[in-house]
Design a protein around this motif. Sequence first.
Motif, PDB file in Angstrom:
ATOM      1  N   SER A 148     -25.391  -2.708   2.648  1.00  0.00           N
ATOM      2  CA  SER A 148     -25.399  -1.481   3.442  1.00  0.00           C
ATOM      3  C   SER A 148     -25.718  -1.802   4.898  1.00  0.00           C
ATOM      4  O   SER A 148     -26.390  -2.798   5.198  1.00  0.00           O
ATOM      5  CB  SER A 148     -26.434  -0.494   2.900  1.00  0.00           C
TER       6      SER A 148
ATOM      7  N   VAL B  23     -21.459   1.346   1.396  1.00  0.00           N
ATOM      8  CA  VAL B  23     -21.343  -0.059   1.042  1.00  0.00           C
ATOM      9  C   VAL B  23     -20.141  -0.305   0.134  1.00  0.00           C
ATOM     10  O   VAL B  23     -19.612  -1.426   0.076  1.00  0.00           O
ATOM     11  CB  VAL B  23     -22.649  -0.551   0.381  1.00  0.00           C
TER      12      VAL B  23
ATOM     13  N   SER C 272     -21.572  -8.291   0.310  1.00  0.00           N
ATOM     14  CA  SER C 272     -21.539  -6.986   0.974  1.00  0.00           C
ATOM     15  C   SER C 272     -22.924  -6.366   0.908  1.00  0.00           C
ATOM     16  O   SER C 272     -23.719  -6.671   0.010  1.00  0.00           O
ATOM     17  CB  SER C 272     -20.511  -6.062   0.320  1.00  0.00           C
TER      18      SER C 272
END
Length: 507
Positions: free
Chosen positions: A403, A387, A401
């Motif tokens: 994972s 990530v 953002s």
Amino acid sequence: MIRTKVCLSLTGSTLAENIAILDKYRKWIDVAELRVDYLNADERLHIRKFPELAKIPCILSIRRVVDGGKFTEGEAARTVLFARGIAFANQDSRKNFSYIDIETDFNVPSIQDAALAFGTRIIRSSYLKEEPIGNLQNRINKLRLAGFEIPKISYEPRSLSDVTQLFHQAKQLKEFEQIIAVRGQLALPSRILATKLHSLLTYTLPKELLDEQRPHGGIDPISLSEIYNFESINEKTKVFAITGYPLLHVLSPKIHNEAYRTKKMNNVFIPLRAQRIEESIEFAEELSISGITVSRPFKNTVKDFIPTIDENAGYSFTCDAIIRENDSWSGFNLSVNALSETLCKFIGRKNLAGMKIAIIGAGTETRTVSYVVKLLKGKACIFNNPVSQAKKIADLFSFKSASLSEDSLSKISSYSDLIIQTKTENVDIVRYGGVDIVYDPIPFYEFTGNEYVFDCTYNPHPNPLIVRAKKSGCNTANSFDMIQRQSRAHFELFTGVPYDKQEFDSE
């Protein structure tokens, strides 16, 4: 100037199989090479009749394992086969082998005398493995022991820089006949530009033997002619290129070369596979290439090697084209406009305002995609593992953002108006429909049918993500339209000539 002839290497196990392949490609070739080392043992007994069956000038080759062939029976057996192939010469020379390919250490006077007596030209081959080739002209002169022999250098470069040196040294080879045969995955520029190497032959293979899912340097005769306009290439032909690695499924050569042919421009656009962008620039400067399309993985790094870049390249942190004027390179990002137009056409809107977009991956394409989404007023979250790479890009554009995992399922769902797949590097590869493709990056996500799904990768075979989205009723698209728009913009940038898409059939 020597006119380079197109040679088709035939590696079938029977003469009948080779004739069938030859008939398929006959229109596009000048010479056929019969690779006897690939023939079944009983078929080798009948090689003498092959030229009459082929009805085209033929090369007799029996290549040893040490030279990249398959023949293992020893030199005595090979000598017998060579003798069988050229024995009992016919008064009609068209029914004899036109050439016999033998190595520098194969010195059998009876074979050489028979070839001379029957009018069969000897190709004297040297298979080189060192890096790089030095004193090319001296090497060729040493092979040119007799006026009727044609020297052949067969070489597998380890880098594009080796190929560049080969072109540099070949400038001294204009006056005599010789063959320069580059092997391996870096061979393609030399096959297309064999005329500029002053090579008597350029070697091709049947398309059926070329694995389009793996980097290779081979080319089939039809592509050489119909995509690269090989017959029109001469010393004055201007060269343009696309560079990157591995450069599979590139569309731009077809688009550019079709335009050159239609507009009667003496240009050619070639793929230039390289491990480092510096090697591509070095090759370009050697061949006076003034325009290069930059593909992955160099889009993010090429700007470090050129003095100036345009505004879009600066804001997106990527270049997809470089041009050379007055001995200086400049970088541009024309995919920003191309992708903007493609996405708006795809979703049927003027912008992405009010839409939440999931950007999958944090590789070469992600920065340009993120910049375009920002320009079009969309909100996005970048999903990637690790990530940290996603966050690095997301922070540049004030995006979120997360994972790329099932733990982020709810977040993907909340950013699913438009899902853009950019993940092309460091991904799992699986066999799908008999070909290698990129694996579905979000197998845990269940499509509702309301999503727009756009795949930034281009592969003529649909990948599982697109297949699954289509089955769920989603609107889907790949980057085909974007690549066409970008290629047209590159054509205009490189040549200064307007691209009228109504003139062409690519759209």
